[in-house]
Scaffold this motif. Structure first.
Motif, PDB file in Angstrom:
ATOM      1  N   LYS A  32       0.740  -1.186  -0.020  1.00  0.00           N
ATOM      2  CA  LYS A  32       0.092   0.029  -0.022  1.00  0.00           C
ATOM      3  C   LYS A  32       0.931   1.116  -0.068  1.00  0.00           C
ATOM      4  N   ILE A  33       1.943   1.111   0.709  1.00  0.00           N
ATOM      5  CA  ILE A  33       2.948   2.354   0.813  1.00  0.00           C
ATOM      6  C   ILE A  33       3.738   2.422  -0.433  1.00  0.00           C
ATOM      7  N   ASP A  34       4.378   1.337  -0.866  1.00  0.00           N
ATOM      8  CA  ASP A  34       5.168   1.327  -2.378  1.00  0.00           C
ATOM      9  C   ASP A  34       4.756  -0.110  -2.901  1.00  0.00           C
ATOM     10  N   PRO A  35       3.679  -0.039  -3.822  1.00  0.00           N
ATOM     11  CA  PRO A  35       3.487  -0.774  -4.737  1.00  0.00           C
ATOM     12  C   PRO A  35       4.383  -1.597  -5.804  1.00  0.00           C
ATOM     13  N   ASP A  36       5.556  -1.185  -5.516  1.00  0.00           N
ATOM     14  CA  ASP A  36       6.658  -1.804  -6.568  1.00  0.00           C
ATOM     15  C   ASP A  36       7.927  -2.494  -5.485  1.00  0.00           C
ATOM     16  N   ASN A  37       7.586  -2.683  -4.338  1.00  0.00           N
ATOM     17  CA  ASN A  37       8.492  -3.172  -3.328  1.00  0.00           C
ATOM     18  C   ASN A  37       8.673  -4.671  -3.720  1.00  0.00           C
ATOM     19  N   SER A  38      10.077  -4.800  -4.400  1.00  0.00           N
ATOM     20  CA  SER A  38      10.150  -6.430  -4.628  1.00  0.00           C
ATOM     21  C   SER A  38      10.377  -7.157  -3.394  1.00  0.00           C
ATOM     22  N   HIS A  39      10.908  -6.622  -2.366  1.00  0.00           N
ATOM     23  CA  HIS A  39      11.012  -7.528  -1.052  1.00  0.00           C
ATOM     24  C   HIS A  39       9.868  -7.696  -0.499  1.00  0.00           C
ATOM     25  N   ALA A  40       8.705  -7.069  -0.719  1.00  0.00           N
ATOM     26  CA  ALA A  40       7.417  -7.465  -0.022  1.00  0.00           C
ATOM     27  C   ALA A  40       6.949  -8.449  -0.796  1.00  0.00           C
ATOM     28  N   PHE A  41       7.117  -8.511  -2.251  1.00  0.00           N
ATOM     29  CA  PHE A  41       6.608  -9.477  -3.007  1.00  0.00           C
ATOM     30  C   PHE A  41       7.331 -10.818  -2.581  1.00  0.00           C
ATOM     31  N   TYR A  42       8.649 -10.715  -2.424  1.00  0.00           N
ATOM     32  CA  TYR A  42       9.415 -12.011  -2.078  1.00  0.00           C
ATOM     33  C   TYR A  42       8.955 -12.513  -0.806  1.00  0.00           C
ATOM     34  N   GLN A  43       8.629 -11.873   0.187  1.00  0.00           N
ATOM     35  CA  GLN A  43       8.190 -12.210   1.344  1.00  0.00           C
ATOM     36  C   GLN A  43       6.609 -12.780   1.277  1.00  0.00           C
ATOM     37  N   LEU A  44       5.968 -12.162   0.452  1.00  0.00           N
ATOM     38  CA  LEU A  44       4.397 -12.881   0.170  1.00  0.00           C
ATOM     39  C   LEU A  44       4.552 -14.110  -0.421  1.00  0.00           C
ATOM     40  N   ALA A  45       5.654 -14.190  -1.387  1.00  0.00           N
ATOM     41  CA  ALA A  45       5.687 -15.869  -1.857  1.00  0.00           C
ATOM     42  C   ALA A  45       6.363 -16.604  -0.889  1.00  0.00           C
ATOM     43  N   CYS A  46       7.122 -16.180   0.252  1.00  0.00           N
ATOM     44  CA  CYS A  46       7.439 -17.094   1.078  1.00  0.00           C
ATOM     45  C   CYS A  46       6.242 -17.488   2.052  1.00  0.00           C
ATOM     46  N   ALA A  47       5.369 -16.365   2.385  1.00  0.00           N
ATOM     47  CA  ALA A  47       4.427 -16.572   3.297  1.00  0.00           C
ATOM     48  C   ALA A  47       3.320 -17.651   2.648  1.00  0.00           C
ATOM     49  N   TYR A  48       3.162 -17.451   1.436  1.00  0.00           N
ATOM     50  CA  TYR A  48       2.043 -18.430   0.547  1.00  0.00           C
ATOM     51  C   TYR A  48       2.773 -19.651   0.432  1.00  0.00           C
ATOM     52  N   THR A  49       3.969 -19.848   0.391  1.00  0.00           N
ATOM     53  CA  THR A  49       4.638 -20.984   0.298  1.00  0.00           C
ATOM     54  C   THR A  49       4.268 -21.870   1.566  1.00  0.00           C
ATOM     55  N   TYR A 104       0.459 -22.479  -3.478  1.00  0.00           N
ATOM     56  CA  TYR A 104       1.447 -22.166  -4.199  1.00  0.00           C
ATOM     57  C   TYR A 104       1.164 -21.438  -5.555  1.00  0.00           C
ATOM     58  N   ASP A 105      -0.110 -21.351  -5.802  1.00  0.00           N
ATOM     59  CA  ASP A 105      -0.580 -20.442  -6.985  1.00  0.00           C
ATOM     60  C   ASP A 105      -0.182 -18.890  -6.654  1.00  0.00           C
ATOM     61  N   GLU A 106      -0.513 -18.511  -5.526  1.00  0.00           N
ATOM     62  CA  GLU A 106      -0.511 -17.192  -4.762  1.00  0.00           C
ATOM     63  C   GLU A 106       1.037 -17.087  -4.813  1.00  0.00           C
ATOM     64  N   ALA A 107       1.748 -18.179  -4.669  1.00  0.00           N
ATOM     65  CA  ALA A 107       3.250 -17.941  -4.177  1.00  0.00           C
ATOM     66  C   ALA A 107       3.900 -17.711  -5.446  1.00  0.00           C
ATOM     67  N   LEU A 108       3.411 -18.554  -6.436  1.00  0.00           N
ATOM     68  CA  LEU A 108       4.079 -18.413  -7.769  1.00  0.00           C
ATOM     69  C   LEU A 108       3.774 -16.821  -8.473  1.00  0.00           C
ATOM     70  N   ARG A 109       2.607 -16.404  -8.321  1.00  0.00           N
ATOM     71  CA  ARG A 109       2.216 -15.139  -8.532  1.00  0.00           C
ATOM     72  C   ARG A 109       3.033 -14.023  -8.010  1.00  0.00           C
ATOM     73  N   TYR A 110       3.363 -14.151  -6.771  1.00  0.00           N
ATOM     74  CA  TYR A 110       4.121 -12.933  -6.158  1.00  0.00           C
ATOM     75  C   TYR A 110       5.646 -13.228  -6.451  1.00  0.00           C
ATOM     76  N   ILE A 111       5.961 -14.360  -6.445  1.00  0.00           N
ATOM     77  CA  ILE A 111       7.539 -14.682  -6.940  1.00  0.00           C
ATOM     78  C   ILE A 111       7.870 -14.178  -8.220  1.00  0.00           C
ATOM     79  N   ALA A 112       6.664 -14.357  -9.170  1.00  0.00           N
ATOM     80  CA  ALA A 112       7.011 -13.771 -10.487  1.00  0.00           C
ATOM     81  C   ALA A 112       7.015 -12.307 -10.421  1.00  0.00           C
ATOM     82  N   GLU A 113       6.304 -11.659  -9.659  1.00  0.00           N
ATOM     83  CA  GLU A 113       6.215 -10.168  -9.684  1.00  0.00           C
ATOM     84  C   GLU A 113       7.577  -9.583  -8.842  1.00  0.00           C
TER      85      GLU A 113
END
Length: 298
Positions: A224-241, A246-255
Motif C-alpha cells: 500500500k505504501i510502495d506498490p513496487d517493493n520487490s522485497h514485499a513480493f518476495y516475502q509474500l511468496a514465502c508466506a504463501y508457500t 502455491y499459485d499465490e506464491a508463484l504469482r508473487y514470486i513472479a512479481e
C-alpha cells in the motif's frame, strides 16, 4: 622786523615757481641776505608778500575743503548705492513672496496654514504608508524565520531520529532472537510509521516464528505504501508457500523476479521456498526468465 621780512623774502624766492629761472644759488641768496646794509623792501612789497601768504593759506584751505567734500560725496554715493541695493533686494523678495502666494492661491491653497496642514497630511500619509510596508515586510521576515526555524528543528529531529533508527538496525543485526528483532522493528516503526524495510524484515521475522498470516498482512501494508517493493513480493511468496498456496506464491514470486531478477539465486537457496522450487510451474517460469535474460545479454 627787517630780519623777518628778509626771511620771508628768502622763503618766497626759494619756493616761488620763478626761482628756477634765477642764476643765483641758495648760498648766494643767503650771502646776499646776510650782507644787507639797508632794507630791500618797501611797505608795498611787505604788504604784497603778506597778501600772497594769506592767499596761499586760503587756497590751501579751499583745496582741503574741496578734498573733504569730494570724500564726503563719495561716501554719500556709496551709502546711497548700498541703500538702493538693499531696497531693491527687499523689493524683489517681497515680489517673490507675492508671486509664490499668488501661485499658491491659484492651486487652491489660500493661506500658509493650509500649506502647513497639507504638508502635515502628506507627511502623515507617507509615514503611515512606510510603516505599513515595514510592518508587512517584518511580518514576512518573521514568517520566513519561523519557517526556517521549524525546518531546522525538523531537520534536527530527523537527524536524531535517523541516528536512533540506525542504532536500532545495528541492534537488530546483532540480535539472534526473532522475538527480540520484532520488538526492535516495532521501535523503528514507532519512529517511522511507513518504514517499508522495517515492515518487510518484520514479516521475515514473523515467518521464522511460523506466523505466515501475520507476514502476509505486513507485506500488504508495505505494498500500500510502495506498490513496487520487490522485497514485499518476495516475502509474500514465502508466506504463501508456508500456507501451501502455491499459485499465490508463484504469482508473487513472479512479481518479485520481474522487479529484481537476482532473486532467482535466492529462491533456490531459501528453505522457506523449497516446496515452490520443485514445482513444475516455477521451473517453467525460471527457464522462461533465464531465456529472456540470455537474449537480452546476447
Amino acid at each position: 622786523m627787517s630780519r623777518v621780512v628778509a626771511i620771508l623774502l628768502f622763503t618766497f624766492l626759494t619756493f616761488s615757481p620763478f626761482s628756477s629761472a634765477q642764476d643765483e644759488t641758495e648760498s648766494d641768496v643767503r650771502q646776499t641776505v646776510d650782507t644787507l646794509e639797508e632794507p630791500l623792501y618797501s611797505p608795498f612789497i611787505e604788504r604784497y608778500m603778506l597778501d600772497e601768504l594769506k592767499q596761499l593759506r586760503i587756497d590751501q584751505e579751499k583745496t582741503k575743503q574741496e578734498l573733504i567734500q569730494q570724500i564726503v560725496d563719495r561716501e554719500h554715493k556709496s551709502v546711497d548705492r548700498a541703500v538702493a541695493y538693499a531696497t531693491d533686494t527687499v523689493t524683489y523678495f517681497f515680489y517673490l513672496i507675492a508671486a509664490a502666494t499668488s501661485v499658491l492661491v491659484l492651486v487652491g491653497w489660500t493661506s500658509i496654514r493650509d500649506i502647513k496642514e497639507r504638508v502635515h497630511t502628506i507627511a502623515e500619509e507617507e509615514i503611515s504608508k512606510i510603516i505599513r510596508q515595514s510592518e508587512k515586510r517584518l511580518a514576512e521576515i518573521e514568517t520566513v524565520l519561523k519557517q526556517e526555524t521549524q525546518n531546522i528543528q525538523e531537520n534536527r529531529d530527523e537527524i536524531e531520529r535517523t541516528q536512533e533508527v540506525q542504532s536500532l538496525w545495528l541492534r537488530a543485526q546483532r540480535e539472534s532472537s526473532f522475538a527480540s528483532k520484532i520488538e526492535i522493528y516495532d521501535e523503528i516503526l514507532k519512529l517511522r510509521h511507513n518504514d517499508c524495510d522495517a515492515l518487510t524484515y518484520k514479516a521475515d521475522a514473523v515467518l521464522e516464528l511460523n506466523e505466515p498470516n501475520w507476514a502476509v498482512n505486513l507485506c500488504h501494508q508495505v505494498l500500500k505504501i510502495d506498490p513496487d517493493n520487490s522485497h514485499a513480493f518476495y516475502q509474500l511468496a514465502c508466506a504463501y508457500t508456508v500456507l501451501e498456496q502455491y499459485d499465490e506464491a508463484l504469482r508473487y514470486i513472479a512479481e518479485a523476479i520481474k522487479r529484481r531478477d537476482s532473486y532467482l539465486d535466492d529462491i533456490r537457496t531459501d528453505p522457506a521456498l523449497e516446496p515452490l522450487v520443485t514445482n513444475e510451474v516455477f521451473q517453467e517460469l525460471s527457464n522462461l526468465i533465464a531465456g529472456s535474460s540470455e537474449e537480452s545479454n546476447g
